[in-house]
Write a protein that holds these residues in place. Sequence first.
Motif, PDB file in Angstrom:
ATOM      1  N   GLN A 112      -9.750 -14.661  57.644  1.00 19.79           N
ATOM      2  CA  GLN A 112      -9.421 -15.825  58.468  1.00 19.79           C
ATOM      3  C   GLN A 112      -8.029 -15.735  59.092  1.00 19.79           C
ATOM      4  OE1 GLN A 112     -11.640 -18.257  59.248  1.00 19.79           O
ATOM      5  NE2 GLN A 112     -13.139 -17.047  58.117  1.00 19.79           N
ATOM      6  N   LYS A 113      -7.206 -14.804  58.602  1.00 20.19           N
ATOM      7  CA  LYS A 113      -5.873 -14.609  59.173  1.00 20.19           C
ATOM      8  C   LYS A 113      -5.859 -13.515  60.242  1.00 20.19           C
ATOM      9  CE  LYS A 113      -3.565 -16.015  54.882  1.00 20.19           C
ATOM     10  NZ  LYS A 113      -2.651 -15.591  53.786  1.00 20.19           N
ATOM     11  N   GLY A 114      -7.013 -12.895  60.466  1.00 21.18           N
ATOM     12  CA  GLY A 114      -7.102 -11.840  61.465  1.00 21.18           C
ATOM     13  C   GLY A 114      -6.742 -10.469  60.949  1.00 21.18           C
ATOM     14  N   GLU A 115      -6.580 -10.313  59.641  1.00 21.74           N
ATOM     15  CA  GLU A 115      -6.247  -9.028  59.045  1.00 21.74           C
ATOM     16  C   GLU A 115      -7.516  -8.364  58.507  1.00 21.74           C
ATOM     17  OE1 GLU A 115      -3.397  -9.990  56.073  1.00 21.74           O
ATOM     18  OE2 GLU A 115      -1.847 -10.613  57.495  1.00 21.74           O
ATOM     19  N   ALA A 116      -7.437  -7.049  58.259  1.00 22.09           N
ATOM     20  CA  ALA A 116      -8.587  -6.326  57.695  1.00 22.09           C
ATOM     21  C   ALA A 116      -9.041  -7.020  56.413  1.00 22.09           C
ATOM     22  CB  ALA A 116      -8.215  -4.876  57.425  1.00 22.09           C
ATOM     23  N   LEU A 117     -10.339  -7.194  56.270  1.00 24.63           N
ATOM     24  CA  LEU A 117     -10.884  -8.021  55.190  1.00 24.63           C
ATOM     25  C   LEU A 117     -10.848  -7.275  53.859  1.00 24.63           C
ATOM     26  CD1 LEU A 117     -13.839 -10.404  55.423  1.00 24.63           C
ATOM     27  CD2 LEU A 117     -13.773  -8.823  53.499  1.00 24.63           C
ATOM     28  N   GLN A 118     -10.101  -7.827  52.926  1.00 19.83           N
ATOM     29  CA  GLN A 118     -10.034  -7.268  51.567  1.00 19.83           C
ATOM     30  C   GLN A 118     -11.054  -8.013  50.712  1.00 19.83           C
ATOM     31  OE1 GLN A 118      -6.728  -7.838  48.474  1.00 19.83           O
ATOM     32  NE2 GLN A 118      -6.236  -5.801  49.282  1.00 19.83           N
ATOM     33  N   LEU A 119     -12.042  -7.278  50.227  1.00 23.86           N
ATOM     34  CA  LEU A 119     -13.121  -7.904  49.469  1.00 23.86           C
ATOM     35  C   LEU A 119     -12.689  -8.261  48.048  1.00 23.86           C
ATOM     36  CD1 LEU A 119     -16.021  -8.730  50.052  1.00 23.86           C
ATOM     37  CD2 LEU A 119     -16.778  -6.533  49.153  1.00 23.86           C
ATOM     38  N   PHE A 120     -11.897  -7.394  47.432  1.00 25.39           N
ATOM     39  CA  PHE A 120     -11.361  -7.677  46.095  1.00 25.39           C
ATOM     40  C   PHE A 120     -10.160  -6.786  45.853  1.00 25.39           C
ATOM     41  CE2 PHE A 120     -14.790  -4.529  45.522  1.00 25.39           C
ATOM     42  CZ  PHE A 120     -14.115  -3.499  44.900  1.00 25.39           C
ATOM     43  N   ASP A 121      -9.334  -7.172  44.874  1.00 25.17           N
ATOM     44  CA  ASP A 121      -8.237  -6.335  44.412  1.00 25.17           C
ATOM     45  C   ASP A 121      -8.324  -6.222  42.897  1.00 25.17           C
ATOM     46  OD1 ASP A 121      -7.212  -8.677  43.320  1.00 25.17           O
ATOM     47  OD2 ASP A 121      -5.679  -8.953  44.873  1.00 25.17           O
ATOM     48  N   LYS A 122      -7.311  -5.655  42.257  1.00 24.60           N
ATOM     49  CA  LYS A 122      -7.382  -5.371  40.816  1.00 24.60           C
ATOM     50  C   LYS A 122      -7.424  -6.627  39.968  1.00 24.60           C
ATOM     51  CE  LYS A 122      -3.865  -3.505  38.892  1.00 24.60           C
ATOM     52  NZ  LYS A 122      -2.774  -2.563  38.586  1.00 24.60           N
ATOM     53  N   ASP A 123      -6.956  -7.756  40.517  1.00 26.63           N
ATOM     54  CA  ASP A 123      -7.028  -9.012  39.769  1.00 26.63           C
ATOM     55  C   ASP A 123      -8.418  -9.649  39.855  1.00 26.63           C
ATOM     56  OD1 ASP A 123      -4.338  -8.882  39.030  1.00 26.63           O
ATOM     57  OD2 ASP A 123      -3.705  -9.788  40.930  1.00 26.63           O
ATOM     58  N   ASP A 124      -9.180  -9.277  40.873  1.00 28.47           N
ATOM     59  CA  ASP A 124     -10.510  -9.854  41.065  1.00 28.47           C
ATOM     60  C   ASP A 124     -11.610  -9.053  40.381  1.00 28.47           C
ATOM     61  OD1 ASP A 124      -9.142 -11.555  42.799  1.00 28.47           O
ATOM     62  OD2 ASP A 124      -9.666 -10.385  44.575  1.00 28.47           O
ATOM     63  N   MET A 125     -11.431  -7.758  40.265  1.00 26.83           N
ATOM     64  CA  MET A 125     -12.497  -6.851  39.818  1.00 26.83           C
ATOM     65  C   MET A 125     -12.133  -6.196  38.490  1.00 26.83           C
ATOM     66  SD  MET A 125     -15.323  -4.889  40.341  1.00 26.83           S
ATOM     67  CE  MET A 125     -15.783  -4.538  42.043  1.00 26.83           C
ATOM     68  N   GLN A 126     -13.084  -6.197  37.564  1.00 30.83           N
ATOM     69  CA  GLN A 126     -12.917  -5.499  36.285  1.00 30.83           C
ATOM     70  C   GLN A 126     -14.181  -4.697  35.989  1.00 30.83           C
ATOM     71  OE1 GLN A 126     -11.572  -8.018  32.994  1.00 30.83           O
ATOM     72  NE2 GLN A 126     -10.817  -9.512  34.493  1.00 30.83           N
ATOM     73  N   MET A 127     -13.981  -3.459  35.502  1.00 31.11           N
ATOM     74  CA  MET A 127     -15.088  -2.617  35.054  1.00 31.11           C
ATOM     75  C   MET A 127     -14.684  -1.978  33.733  1.00 31.11           C
ATOM     76  SD  MET A 127     -16.451  -0.487  38.356  1.00 31.11           S
ATOM     77  CE  MET A 127     -17.141  -1.293  39.799  1.00 31.11           C
ATOM     78  N   ASN A 128     -15.593  -1.997  32.804  1.00 30.08           N
ATOM     79  CA  ASN A 128     -15.307  -1.406  31.502  1.00 30.08           C
ATOM     80  C   ASN A 128     -16.561  -0.709  30.990  1.00 30.08           C
ATOM     81  OD1 ASN A 128     -14.006  -0.694  29.164  1.00 30.08           O
ATOM     82  ND2 ASN A 128     -13.905  -2.761  28.315  1.00 30.08           N
ATOM     83  N   PHE A 129     -16.450   0.582  30.694  1.00 35.93           N
ATOM     84  CA  PHE A 129     -17.562   1.366  30.162  1.00 35.93           C
ATOM     85  C   PHE A 129     -17.337   1.580  28.667  1.00 35.93           C
ATOM     86  CE2 PHE A 129     -16.979   2.511  34.584  1.00 35.93           C
ATOM     87  CZ  PHE A 129     -18.260   2.373  35.102  1.00 35.93           C
ATOM     88  N   ASN A 458     -27.398 -16.829  57.797  1.00 38.17           N
ATOM     89  CA  ASN A 458     -27.277 -15.527  57.149  1.00 38.17           C
ATOM     90  C   ASN A 458     -26.961 -14.397  58.119  1.00 38.17           C
ATOM     91  OD1 ASN A 458     -28.042 -15.878  54.176  1.00 38.17           O
ATOM     92  ND2 ASN A 458     -29.714 -16.941  55.178  1.00 38.17           N
ATOM     93  N   ALA A 459     -26.806 -14.720  59.394  1.00 36.41           N
ATOM     94  CA  ALA A 459     -26.558 -13.694  60.415  1.00 36.41           C
ATOM     95  C   ALA A 459     -25.059 -13.419  60.498  1.00 36.41           C
ATOM     96  CB  ALA A 459     -27.098 -14.158  61.763  1.00 36.41           C
ATOM     97  N   ILE A 460     -24.623 -12.327  59.877  1.00 37.77           N
ATOM     98  CA  ILE A 460     -23.200 -11.984  59.880  1.00 37.77           C
ATOM     99  C   ILE A 460     -22.719 -11.666  61.297  1.00 37.77           C
ATOM    100  CG2 ILE A 460     -23.577  -9.524  59.437  1.00 37.77           C
ATOM    101  CD1 ILE A 460     -21.079  -9.571  57.668  1.00 37.77           C
ATOM    102  N   GLU A 461     -23.652 -11.343  62.194  1.00 38.86           N
ATOM    103  CA  GLU A 461     -23.274 -11.054  63.573  1.00 38.86           C
ATOM    104  C   GLU A 461     -22.626 -12.259  64.256  1.00 38.86           C
ATOM    105  OE1 GLU A 461     -26.861  -8.501  62.548  1.00 38.86           O
ATOM    106  OE2 GLU A 461     -26.196 -10.567  62.223  1.00 38.86           O
ATOM    107  N   LEU A 462     -22.913 -13.466  63.756  1.00 37.79           N
ATOM    108  CA  LEU A 462     -22.326 -14.678  64.334  1.00 37.79           C
ATOM    109  C   LEU A 462     -20.943 -14.974  63.761  1.00 37.79           C
ATOM    110  CD1 LEU A 462     -25.443 -17.048  64.294  1.00 37.79           C
ATOM    111  CD2 LEU A 462     -24.617 -15.626  66.166  1.00 37.79           C
ATOM    112  N   ARG A 463     -20.571 -14.263  62.713  1.00 37.95           N
ATOM    113  CA  ARG A 463     -19.290 -14.534  62.044  1.00 37.95           C
ATOM    114  C   ARG A 463     -18.122 -14.289  62.992  1.00 37.95           C
ATOM    115  NH1 ARG A 463     -15.380 -11.774  58.970  1.00 37.95           N
ATOM    116  NH2 ARG A 463     -14.544 -13.071  57.285  1.00 37.95           N
ATOM    117  N   GLN A 464     -17.275 -15.312  63.109  1.00 36.66           N
ATOM    118  CA  GLN A 464     -16.048 -15.275  63.927  1.00 36.66           C
ATOM    119  C   GLN A 464     -16.340 -15.001  65.398  1.00 36.66           C
ATOM    120  OE1 GLN A 464     -13.301 -12.564  61.990  1.00 36.66           O
ATOM    121  NE2 GLN A 464     -12.910 -13.981  60.310  1.00 36.66           N
ATOM    122  N   GLN A 465     -17.563 -15.308  65.828  1.00 36.16           N
ATOM    123  CA  GLN A 465     -17.920 -15.212  67.244  1.00 36.16           C
ATOM    124  C   GLN A 465     -17.751 -16.584  67.878  1.00 36.16           C
ATOM    125  OE1 GLN A 465     -18.852 -12.288  68.974  1.00 36.16           O
ATOM    126  NE2 GLN A 465     -18.101 -11.391  67.061  1.00 36.16           N
TER     127      GLN A 465
END
Length: 624
Positions: A112-129, A458-465
Motif C-alpha cells: 500500500q506504500k508503493g514498495e515491493a511487496l514483502q510477504l513475510f520476514d523472520k518475525d512472521d515466519m517460523q519453521m522447525n524440523f 478473487n481477481a488479483i488482476e484488479l488489485r491496485q487498478q
Amino acid sequence: MDKNTLVGFVLIGAVLIGFSIYNKPSKEDLERARRYQDSIQAIQKETTAQPQSTPTDSSARYEVRTDSTSAFYHAARGAEQIITLENELVSVKLTNKGARLCEATLKKYKDQKGEALQLFDKDDMQMNFAFEGKNENILTDDLYFEPMNLTDSTVTMRLPTDGGGYFDFDYQLLKDAYVVNLRIQARGLQNFFPAAQKSIHTSWKQKIRHLEKGYSFEQRYTALTYKRADHDSDKLSETRESSKTLTEPLDWIAFKGQFFSTIWIANQSFNEVNLHSKVETEGSEYMKDYAADMTTFFDPSGKEPTNMQLYIGPNQFNILKATNRLCTSEKKLELEDLVYLGWPIIRWINRWFTIPLFDWLSGWGLSMGLVLLLMTIIVKVLVYPATYKSYISSAKMRVLKPYMDKINAKYPHKDDALKKQQEMMALYNQYGVSPMGGCLPTIIQMPVFMALFFFVPNAIELRQQSFLWANDLSAYDDVIRWGTNLPIIGDHLSIFCILFSASSLLNTVISMKMQDPMNQQQQMPFMKYMMYLMPIMFFFIFNTYSSGLNYYYFISGLISILTMVVLRKTTNEKKLLERLEANKTKIQQNKSAKGTRGGLMAKLEALQKEQARIEQERQRKLKK
C-alpha cells in the motif's frame, strides 16, 4: 421484468445477505477471541525464558540435549548468516540458523506504500524440523547450518555432526516461477536413528500480513486452506479461531491471504496434521496467525531424499494452474482451487467462461474498468434471449388485463378466491399463456450473475487498478470518508455502492410498474416491501465490498433498466394481443380435433378443478 425475475433477484440478495451474515463473527466468537488473546498475554507475562510451545508445535514432543556429549554440540554454537536466492519474480532469504526461509519479497507487486511487496520476514515466519534419534533428538530451529554451493538460485545448508555424518537441506529457487524446491537428505547417519524412524516432524507458523485496503473484506478471503490426497481442497473458518486434526494424508497446506499465499507441498504427503488459525484484531497489522504441525516421509539411510516444495506468490488462477506442472511428483495438486470461484455450477461458469473471457479482454491492454464494462455487456447479450422471453411472458399476462378485470368483478369476495383462480387459469389455458413462463429464464440467468460475485473479489488482476474515482478496484472506493467508524456503515461511503443500490431501487420501481396484473394481485404485501427494501440493504452490505464488484452490479442494473425500457417501447402490445387471439382460435380448433389439450396449463387447470371438487365435497359434508 416480471415477478419471477424479481423473485430471482430477491433470492440472489438473500444469498448475499446470508453469505455476509455467515462470515460475520458472532458475539460468542468475538468473546472467545478476546479470552484467547487475554490467555496468551497472561502466559507471556508469566514466561521469563523461551516462549511456550503451542499445541501445534512438534518441538513440544522432543527433549534436546545441549551438553558436550551431543552429536550437535558444535552446531548449537555459531553466527547467523543470511543467504538470498532470487529470480525475476521473487527474492527469498534464508537463515543458516535452522536452515529455514526467513523473508520473501514479490518483485512484481506493490504494497500500500508503493514498495515491493514483502510477504513475510523472520518475525512472521517460523519453521522447525524435528528428528527423533536413538540417543538424542534433533530440532533444527536452534542449530547453525553451514551454507555451501551457493549460487543466485541454489544453496545447500549442511548440518554436520561431531561423529562425521551430516544433514543436507538443498534449496533451489526455480527460474521464472514462485517455487522453491527443498530436498532433505541424511548422509552417514544410519546408526543415529532407530530402525522404525520413517518420518520428519515439522512445525510451521506464519502471521499473514494485512496487505490490502479494508480489514473486514480482506478477512473474508483469508483462510488456512489444505487439500486432502485425491480430494477437493478445504479450509478452516475465516471468521473465528479454528483448529483441526486430520488423519488422512494431505497434498498441500496453504497459508492463504486474500491475494497472496505461502503453500507447502509434500511430494510424499503430509500426515498426522494439526492445523490452527487465529483471527488477529483490526489494527494489529496482521489478518491471521496460522500454525501447522505435520509429519512427512524420511529415509534415515539417505538412499531416498525427502522432497518438498514451497509456493510463495500470488493467488492468480493461471499462475497456480501452471505451477501444478512444476510439481516433482505425479500428484494432481489442483493449486488453482486456492482461488475460490463459488459453488460447483458457478465455479464451472467462472472457470470455463468468466476467466477465459476476462483474460481475452485483458489481453487488449484496456483498463480494468473497461474490461469489467465489456464483460458486463457481453454477459447481458448472452442472457438477452432469456431476458426477452421472460419479458414477453410478462407482457402476455399484461395484455390480458381486461379479461382479468372482468373475472375480478365477477368474484369480488374472498370466499370466491378459488373460483376466481380457476377462471384465471382457464383464461390462460385458452390463450396458451403460462404464468410460469418467466421462471425458467430467471433461473438460467441467476448462476451467470452470481459467478461475477465470486470472481471479482478473487481477481488479483484488479488489485491496485484504478478506474474513475476508485484507486483500487479490488477494494472499496472511499472518496467520501470521515475517519470514524459508525455503526453499520463504517468510516466511508462507497460511491459505486451508492450507484449500485440506486440502480437496483430504480430497477425495482420500473419492474413493479411493468408487472402483470395477476402477479400484482397474488403478491403478498411483505414481498412488495422486500422488493423496495433490498436495494437499501444492498447498500449497507456492499459498502465495504470491492468497488469492482459494485461497479459490475451497477452497470448490470443500468443495462437491465435500459433493456426493459427498450423492450417496452418496441413491443406492440396491441399486436401481441392479436397474436394471442389467433392462438386462442388455433387452440380451440386443436381441442375440437383432439378432444382435449395437453401441456402444463391443462394439467394445472385439471388440478384446480380437482381441488374445487374436493372443497365442494368438504362443504357438503359440513352442512350435513
